[in-house]
Design an enzyme around this catalytic site. Structure first.
Site, PDB file in Angstrom:
ATOM      1  N   CYS A  38      -1.388  -6.410  -7.215  1.00  0.00           N
ATOM      2  CA  CYS A  38      -2.135  -7.666  -7.196  1.00  0.00           C
ATOM      3  C   CYS A  38      -1.446  -8.732  -8.041  1.00  0.00           C
ATOM      4  CB  CYS A  38      -3.562  -7.442  -7.673  1.00  0.00           C
ATOM      5  SG  CYS A  38      -3.645  -6.441  -9.156  1.00  0.00           S
ATOM      6  N   GLU A  91      -1.868 -13.761   0.112  1.00  0.00           N
ATOM      7  CA  GLU A  91      -1.380 -12.533  -0.503  1.00  0.00           C
ATOM      8  C   GLU A  91      -0.940 -11.572   0.608  1.00  0.00           C
ATOM      9  OE1 GLU A  91      -4.286 -10.063  -2.592  1.00  0.00           O
ATOM     10  OE2 GLU A  91      -2.758  -9.649  -4.116  1.00  0.00           O
ATOM     11  N   LYS A 116     -15.851   5.267  -6.666  1.00  0.00           N
ATOM     12  CA  LYS A 116     -15.339   5.516  -5.311  1.00  0.00           C
ATOM     13  C   LYS A 116     -13.857   5.167  -5.237  1.00  0.00           C
ATOM     14  CE  LYS A 116     -15.145   2.951  -1.515  1.00  0.00           C
ATOM     15  NZ  LYS A 116     -13.843   3.352  -0.929  1.00  0.00           N
ATOM     16  N   GLU A 140     -11.652  -7.692 -10.228  1.00  0.00           N
ATOM     17  CA  GLU A 140     -10.210  -7.864 -10.419  1.00  0.00           C
ATOM     18  C   GLU A 140      -9.634  -7.973  -9.027  1.00  0.00           C
ATOM     19  OE1 GLU A 140      -6.805  -7.771 -10.378  1.00  0.00           O
ATOM     20  OE2 GLU A 140      -6.624  -5.724 -11.084  1.00  0.00           O
TER      21      GLU A 140
END
Lengths: 491, 306
Positions: free
Chosen positions: A306, A403, A198, A272
């Site tokens: 990331c 983040e 997806k 991840e």
């Protein structure tokens, strides 16, 4: 010392020395349909949900195409196709033949690289320079690298007779759409698994182009199935009893939800997740090179990375020089049309992400941080955010801890190696880090002490199919890329 | 009459935990051991003051075993975190020697463990076999300490001009819940791969086998294992597994028991800080992959050029 003083008075004035003419990549030769269906069992099929959603160009806020929204029934069909393909075809095929299919995919991607790069930039907002030079070639290289592993798996896990897991459910993010698809699909196929993937709801187009490539490569039906949709579609994949393995790249928050959802099952998973990497500049670093590394670390792909070097630590003795040079360099960054080959920083991927960045920057200012933005002008339409740095922040500041996933850098100083390491490790994340110093022994001392999966010494944001990638701590588990990336798809 | 008298003396001399077999004719009271926890290289009783009774097969009390609390576990995590960095920093060769030293110490205390296992209802033959297997497993993992890195690391031929290598590093602090099936090998099979890989560990011993667990702590204490690297608690798994799996400063949890409901709770709680969850199905299994389950692969990029 005198030399240093002279340097500090030198300002690089790229912007006034010459002007760039616009150099847009022409999208006229690319073929995009108005409506995209799901890719299940080798065919594009209309969703049983009968629902479609629009994917837009974030640089212009214009609709590009409608994309099917996969329901539970659609995911069922995809998993069933993947299972049948696994049982009847893919797991029985000689490994070398399997590898040859993957090589073929890599080659077609290279042939269609220009088209893929343009679509990637149109759909996601990233500069064409990056999609053309990094995302697409790296994605093709991943398929090429893993293709060769297919008939050599006995050498990957010494002492073990390696076997595939079965059907892999894979969910990928919007920051590197085609590259993440390659990171997920290539090793899964090489190891003999079949796939239900997806793509992210804001960037589904290159994955659907990849589906065309799979079809054109005569990949047996059902070996890879692409189902588009949002979070609910992803949940249907994760919770599907017919899935043997879940591979997810995305936020730590969603990663935790997935890990929780998989409790009590025998499904394997690799995650991840997010990061808040420290980029550490020592006084003995080559400062001008380090400036380039800082810029690449935080402004690459609008900071939607990331492993972005979002926390800068500068040794106190060079802090003023580094910050001044960084500000000068930020003035030279070209923000605008993602399809322009001169563009350094493109559009923010979505309105939702832009709002998140704005909200966190506001928090940074309210918490007393000193905010500086480059003086560039932003296009009137689309989602944009100026390159931003914060000084005067503390370890406890939210913009230092959380983040942001945008072009926002927090800068702190340190005096000793121990202090730098301590501050760098003071985060629940552990994905990556950067170290800048001309002294080799210091570099290796620091890289060995940073608890993170990828360390860049005197460089930043480098990727390669042979190089494993993945996090320590709350940045996830398992590795993608390289020989270590195979164990995620073998038992 | 005389025989009866002798029997009485013997019973007293052997005492509750049955460690003195030689005192048949002496009229003396055997000294019993108070079983404690093992935290930070020291032997405290549980801070909670709680205990559970361990009975022999005739229902007689052998010892009042510490029923460790959440606080004991949290204390153990603090010291395990402190100790882990130093343990990781030791040379692989040194870690290897320390694991081998544990094997040496255990071998010389074979009879003690056979008799303690006997008290916990293990037959003599089975106990002998288990002690041998435990010693041999320690030797096996001692050997891996300076080798698994070579087998599982690599230099990666990246396209750009960089020296790029990947190398396993310890996950960090590990909590572990022992299998209820065995009394000694269950501890060694959790401890040895974690330690070989540079982790520190907090082990919850099997409820049924607390004596060997604490006796084993004494072996560790006499084998140059730095305090805090291995911590052993006794108590109830159904009480402590929630804490073992939800503590935010624990990086991984190893579960070797076979309660599926408990495992699901552990896996659910583990998500709070993305803990690695390792399920051990075969206690006797020896494999470098047991070490690798508690490792993180780190990749370092370094430019090549002048």
């Amino acid at each position: 010392m005198a030399k240093r003083t002279v340097k500090q008075n030198t300002k690089l004035k790229f912007d006034t020395a010459w002007q760039y003419s616009a150099a847009p990549e022409t999208p006229d030769h690319i073929v995009l349909a108005d409506k995209y269906d799901l890719f299940i069992n080798g065919k594009f099929v209309a969703p049983q949900s009968k629902k479609y959603f629009d994917t837009i160009n974030p640089a212009k806020e214009t609709r590009i195409a409608s994309v099917a929204e996969a329901s539970q029934a659609d995911v069922d069909a995809a998993v069933k196709a993947a299972r049948t393909a696994y049982d009847k075809v893919w797991s029985k095929m000689p490994a070398r033949e399997r590898g040859k299919y993957i090589y073929r995919i890599a080659r077609i991607m290279q042939e269609r690289a220009r088209e893929l790069a343009i679509i990637e930039s149109l759909d996601g907002g990233k500069p064409i320079r990056e999609s053309r030079d990094i995302d697409v070639p790296l994605a093709a290289a991943h398929f090429f690298y893993y293709a060769g592993w297919a008939d050599k798996l006995d050498y990957a896990l010494p002492g073990m007779a390696a076997r595939p897991l079965g059907v892999a459910g894979q969910i990928i993010p919007w920051n590197f759409p085609i590259l993440m698809a390659a990171w997920k699909i290539a090793p899964a196929l090489a190891c003999g698994n079949t796939v239900v993937l997806k793509p992210a709801e804001t960037t589904p187009l290159t994955a659907l182009k990849l589906a065309e490539i799979f079809r054109d490569a005569d990949l047996p039906p059902g070996v890879v199935n692409i189902v588009t949709g949002a979070g609910a579609t992803g949940a249907s994949i994760v919770n599907h009893p017919g899935i043997d393995k879940v591979a997810f790249t995305g936020s730590t928050d969603v990663g935790k939800i997935i890990q929780k959802a998989l409790a009590g099952t025998t499904k394997k998973y690799t995650l991840e997740l997010g990061g808040k990497a420290a980029n550490i500049i020592f006084e003995d670093a080559a400062i001008d090179q380090a400036i380039e590394g800082i810029v690449n670390g935080i402004f690459f792909n609008q900071g939607h990375v990331c492993c972005a070097g979002s926390r800068l630590f500068v040794q106190e003795s060079v802090a003023n020089e580094v910050v001044r040079k960084l500000k000068d360099r930020m003035e030279t960054l070209i923000i605008g049309d993602p399809l322009d080959k001169n563009t350094d920083i493109g559009a923010i991927n979505s309105r939702e992400q832009l709002n998140k960045i704005k909200a966190l920057v506001k928090v940074g200012v309210n918490e007393g941080g000193d905010c500086y933005q480059s003086s560039c002008t932003l296009p009137s339409k689309g989602f944009w955010f100026k390159p931003t740095i914060f000084t005067g922040v503390a370890q406890s500041s939210r913009i230092v801890q959380e983040e942001i996933f945008g072009p926002v850098l927090s800068i702190q100083t340190f005096r000793t190696v121990e202090e730098a390491v301590e501050k760098a490790n003071n985060t629940p994340y552990g994905l990556s880090g950067g170290v800048w110093s001309d002294k080799g022994s210091k570099v290796f001392k620091v890289t060995s002490k940073i608890k993170a999966g990828v360390l860049w010494a005197n460089t930043y944001n480098k990727f390669d199919p042979t190089s494993p990638f993945g996090g320590f701590k709350e940045s996830g588990m398992g590795r993608e890329g390289g020989m270590h990336g195979l164990s995620a798809y073998l038992k | 009459m005389e025989t009866k008298q002798k029997e009485k003396i013997k019973k007293v001399a052997v005492g509750l935990n049955g460690h003195s077999h030689h005192a048949e004719t002496e009229v003396r009271l055997a000294v019993q051991k108070t079983y404690k926890l093992y935290i930070d290289g020291k032997f405290p009783r549980t801070e909670s003051g709680r205990y559970y009774k361990l009975n022999d097969k005739n229902g007689k009390v052998i010892a009042n075993i510490c029923r460790a609390s959440r606080k004991d576990f949290r204390d153990a995590v603090v010291v395990a975190r402190k100790a882990q960095g130093e343990w990781q920093k030791k040379s692989a060769f040194n870690r290897s020697q320390i694991l081998y030293r544990i094997a040496e110490t255990l071998e010389t205390r074979r009879q003690q463990f056979v008799s303690t296992l006997g008290l916990q209802s293990v037959s003599d033959a089975a106990a002998q076999k288990e002690v041998s297997a435990a010693v041999d497993m320690l030797v096996y993992y001692a050997g891996w300490c300076d080798k698994y890195q070579q087998v599982f690391s690599c230099v990666n031929p990246v396209e750009s001009s960089h020296f790029n290598f990947s190398f396993p590093e310890p996950t960090g602090v590990v909590s572990a819940i022992a299998s209820q099936q065995l009394g000694l090998l269950n501890l060694v099979s959790l401890m040895a791969p974690a330690l070989a890989g540079g982790n520190s560990i907090i082990i919850l011993a099997a409820e049924k086998f607390p004596l060997t667990a604490i006796d084993f702590a004494e072996v560790l204490n006499a084998s140059d294992v730095p305090g805090g690297v291995v911590n052993i608690l006794t108590g109830f798994s159904n009480e402590l597994h929630t804490h073992f799996s939800s503590h935010m400063d624990v990086n991984a949890i190893v579960y070797a028991d076979n309660n599926s409901a408990a495992l699901k709770t552990i896996q659910t709680n583990a998500a709070s800080n993305v803990k690695r969850v390792v399920v051990v199905q075969h206690v006797a299994e020896e494999s470098p992959y047991r070490i690798m389950e508690l490792q993180e692969v780190k990749t370092t990029w370094h430019p090549v050029g002048i």
